[in-house]
Design a protein around this motif. Structure first.
Motif, PDB file in Angstrom:
ATOM      1  N   ALA A   1      -4.883   1.406 -20.392  1.00 25.01           N
ATOM      2  CA  ALA A   1      -5.933   1.347 -19.259  1.00 25.01           C
ATOM      3  C   ALA A   1      -5.443   0.005 -18.620  1.00 25.01           C
ATOM      4  CB  ALA A   1      -7.321   1.420 -19.551  1.00 25.01           C
ATOM      5  N   THR A   2      -5.446  -0.844 -19.435  1.00 23.32           N
ATOM      6  CA  THR A   2      -5.011  -2.407 -18.724  1.00 23.32           C
ATOM      7  C   THR A   2      -3.641  -2.068 -18.208  1.00 23.32           C
ATOM      8  OG1 THR A   2      -6.340  -3.697 -20.134  1.00 23.32           O
ATOM      9  CG2 THR A   2      -4.580  -4.888 -19.091  1.00 23.32           C
ATOM     10  N   ASN A   3      -2.584  -1.636 -18.964  1.00 28.58           N
ATOM     11  CA  ASN A   3      -1.241  -1.516 -18.552  1.00 28.58           C
ATOM     12  C   ASN A   3      -1.124  -0.814 -17.163  1.00 28.58           C
ATOM     13  OD1 ASN A   3      -0.478  -3.375 -20.345  1.00 28.58           O
ATOM     14  ND2 ASN A   3      -0.099  -1.909 -21.999  1.00 28.58           N
ATOM     15  N   THR A   4      -2.029   0.371 -17.164  1.00 27.92           N
ATOM     16  CA  THR A   4      -1.799   1.279 -16.115  1.00 27.92           C
ATOM     17  C   THR A   4      -2.694   1.271 -15.068  1.00 27.92           C
ATOM     18  OG1 THR A   4      -3.038   2.960 -17.262  1.00 27.92           O
ATOM     19  CG2 THR A   4      -0.693   3.308 -17.552  1.00 27.92           C
ATOM     20  N   ARG A   5      -3.391  -0.073 -14.918  1.00 25.03           N
ATOM     21  CA  ARG A   5      -4.542  -0.492 -14.137  1.00 25.03           C
ATOM     22  C   ARG A   5      -5.566   0.756 -13.779  1.00 25.03           C
ATOM     23  NH1 ARG A   5       0.215  -1.704 -10.537  1.00 25.03           N
ATOM     24  NH2 ARG A   5       1.061  -3.764 -11.619  1.00 25.03           N
ATOM     25  N   TYR A   6      -5.868   1.470 -14.817  1.00 22.95           N
ATOM     26  CA  TYR A   6      -6.985   2.455 -15.005  1.00 22.95           C
ATOM     27  C   TYR A   6      -8.143   1.812 -15.392  1.00 22.95           C
ATOM     28  CZ  TYR A   6      -8.923   6.975 -15.605  1.00 22.95           C
ATOM     29  OH  TYR A   6      -9.644   8.289 -15.634  1.00 22.95           O
TER      30      TYR A   6
ATOM     31  N   GLU B   1       0.753  -1.318   0.061  1.00 23.38           N
ATOM     32  CA  GLU B   1       0.055  -0.074   0.013  1.00 23.38           C
ATOM     33  C   GLU B   1       0.772   1.283  -0.065  1.00 23.38           C
ATOM     34  OE1 GLU B   1      -2.463  -0.236   3.379  1.00 23.38           O
ATOM     35  OE2 GLU B   1      -3.841  -2.112   2.263  1.00 23.38           O
ATOM     36  N   THR B   2       1.888   1.204   0.491  1.00 19.14           N
ATOM     37  CA  THR B   2       2.785   2.604   0.645  1.00 19.14           C
ATOM     38  C   THR B   2       3.811   2.492  -0.484  1.00 19.14           C
ATOM     39  OG1 THR B   2       4.618   1.327   1.945  1.00 19.14           O
ATOM     40  CG2 THR B   2       2.914   2.466   3.180  1.00 19.14           C
ATOM     41  N   GLU B   3       4.026   1.550  -1.200  1.00 17.67           N
ATOM     42  CA  GLU B   3       5.004   1.696  -2.448  1.00 17.67           C
ATOM     43  C   GLU B   3       4.046   2.363  -3.516  1.00 17.67           C
ATOM     44  OE1 GLU B   3       6.508  -2.043  -3.981  1.00 17.67           O
ATOM     45  OE2 GLU B   3       7.104  -2.506  -2.114  1.00 17.67           O
ATOM     46  N   GLU B   4       4.937   3.229  -4.204  1.00 18.74           N
ATOM     47  CA  GLU B   4       4.169   4.135  -5.125  1.00 18.74           C
ATOM     48  C   GLU B   4       4.173   3.159  -6.599  1.00 18.74           C
ATOM     49  OE1 GLU B   4       4.852   8.367  -7.322  1.00 18.74           O
ATOM     50  OE2 GLU B   4       4.843   8.248  -5.095  1.00 18.74           O
ATOM     51  N   SER B   5       2.959   3.051  -7.123  1.00 21.69           N
ATOM     52  CA  SER B   5       3.103   2.167  -8.448  1.00 21.69           C
ATOM     53  C   SER B   5       3.884   2.885  -9.623  1.00 21.69           C
ATOM     54  CB  SER B   5       1.653   1.861  -8.596  1.00 21.69           C
ATOM     55  OG  SER B   5       1.512   1.312 -10.067  1.00 21.69           O
ATOM     56  N   PRO B   6       4.460   2.088 -10.398  1.00 20.09           N
ATOM     57  CA  PRO B   6       5.296   2.778 -11.397  1.00 20.09           C
ATOM     58  C   PRO B   6       4.529   3.014 -12.456  1.00 20.09           C
ATOM     59  CG  PRO B   6       5.605   0.329 -11.420  1.00 20.09           C
ATOM     60  CD  PRO B   6       5.062   0.780  -9.993  1.00 20.09           C
ATOM     61  N   TYR B   7       2.867   2.504 -12.492  1.00 19.28           N
ATOM     62  CA  TYR B   7       2.061   2.839 -13.499  1.00 19.28           C
ATOM     63  C   TYR B   7       1.064   3.798 -13.005  1.00 19.28           C
ATOM     64  CZ  TYR B   7       3.763  -1.696 -14.776  1.00 19.28           C
ATOM     65  OH  TYR B   7       4.576  -2.507 -15.174  1.00 19.28           O
ATOM     66  N   GLU B   8       1.382   4.783 -11.969  1.00 20.12           N
ATOM     67  CA  GLU B   8       0.475   5.762 -11.560  1.00 20.12           C
ATOM     68  C   GLU B   8       0.337   6.896 -12.657  1.00 20.12           C
ATOM     69  OE1 GLU B   8      -2.437   6.985  -8.917  1.00 20.12           O
ATOM     70  OE2 GLU B   8      -1.261   5.239  -8.752  1.00 20.12           O
ATOM     71  N   LEU B   9      -0.813   7.207 -13.134  1.00 16.90           N
ATOM     72  CA  LEU B   9      -1.105   8.200 -14.067  1.00 16.90           C
ATOM     73  C   LEU B   9      -1.352   9.539 -13.129  1.00 16.90           C
ATOM     74  CD1 LEU B   9      -3.943   6.450 -16.329  1.00 16.90           C
ATOM     75  CD2 LEU B   9      -1.298   6.712 -16.764  1.00 16.90           C
ATOM     76  N   ASN B  10      -0.844  10.746 -13.767  1.00 11.59           N
ATOM     77  CA  ASN B  10      -1.243  11.809 -13.224  1.00 11.59           C
ATOM     78  C   ASN B  10      -2.577  12.316 -13.585  1.00 11.59           C
ATOM     79  OD1 ASN B  10      -0.950  12.968 -15.592  1.00 11.59           O
ATOM     80  ND2 ASN B  10       0.964  14.290 -15.519  1.00 11.59           N
ATOM     81  N   GLU B  11      -3.035  13.621 -12.979  1.00 11.96           N
ATOM     82  CA  GLU B  11      -4.311  14.063 -13.123  1.00 11.96           C
ATOM     83  C   GLU B  11      -4.480  14.261 -14.879  1.00 11.96           C
ATOM     84  OE1 GLU B  11      -8.218  14.856 -12.350  1.00 11.96           O
ATOM     85  OE2 GLU B  11      -6.641  13.942 -11.142  1.00 11.96           O
TER      86      GLU B  11
END
Length: 176
Positions: A90-95, A27-37
């Motif tokens: 979306a699949t690759n970034t879990r969005y 939960e605390t690790e930042e996902s490498p796939y995090e999208l910005n706003e």
């Protein structure tokens, strides 16, 4: 017997600590796939309006005059390709992509579905030109402020296609 119970309690305790520490670390690790706003807004906007344009353009391939059907068929291929690219991103970034088209687009689609034969082509073309102008602005914003390479690559590749669609639709409108 007492020793066996203590062993089970101790084993249970170790597994609990291990599981809790693992879940906390995740939960605390930042996902490498995090999208910005900007990336999230862009993907949501482009996907939802792309879905609307697929429906409207499919309708144009069925109900439009021959010239409209021809242009719509060319545009439809690009729209479907963009849909596939957005789904992959979306699949690759879990969005999670939106499931419905926006209310204004639904209203425009309803207007198009109820258009008379005489007004269908003009209604379709004008509406698509309006949407494309907004799409171009979103693509340019993504190229300026996005951070996810796959999203920016999509914007970079799709912008010339949209500009070509705009030319095709403007020419079509001039003939109607």
């Amino acid at each position: 017997m007492k020793r066996r119970i203590l062993h089970y309690i101790y084993t249970y305790f170790l597994w609990t600590v291990l599981l809790l520490s693992t879940s906390c670390a995740c939960e605390t690790e930042e996902s490498p796939y995090e999208l910005n706003e900007t990336d999230r807004t862009f993907i949501t906007y482009l996907y939802s309006y792309n879905e609307y344009k697929i429906q409207a353009t499919t309708l144009a391939t069925q109900n439009g005059k021959t010239a409209t059907q021809t242009v719509a068929a060319e545009i439809l291929g690009d729209l479907e390709q963009t849909r596939t690219q957005l789904q992959t991103i979306a699949t690759n970034t879990r969005y999670t992509l939106p499931v419905a088209i926006p209310a204004d687009a639904a209203s425009d689609l309803s207007t198009l579905q109820n258009a008379t034969i005489a007004s269908f082509d003009i209604t379709f073309t004008q509406d698509q030109l309006t949407t494309i102008n907004a799409d171009i602005a979103m693509l340019e914003n993504e190229l300026s402020h996005g951070t996810e390479p796959s999203v920016m690559a999509l914007a970079h590749d799709y912008l010339p296609k949209l500009r070509q669609h705009k030319v095709q639709l403007t020419e079509l409108l001039g003939k109607l």
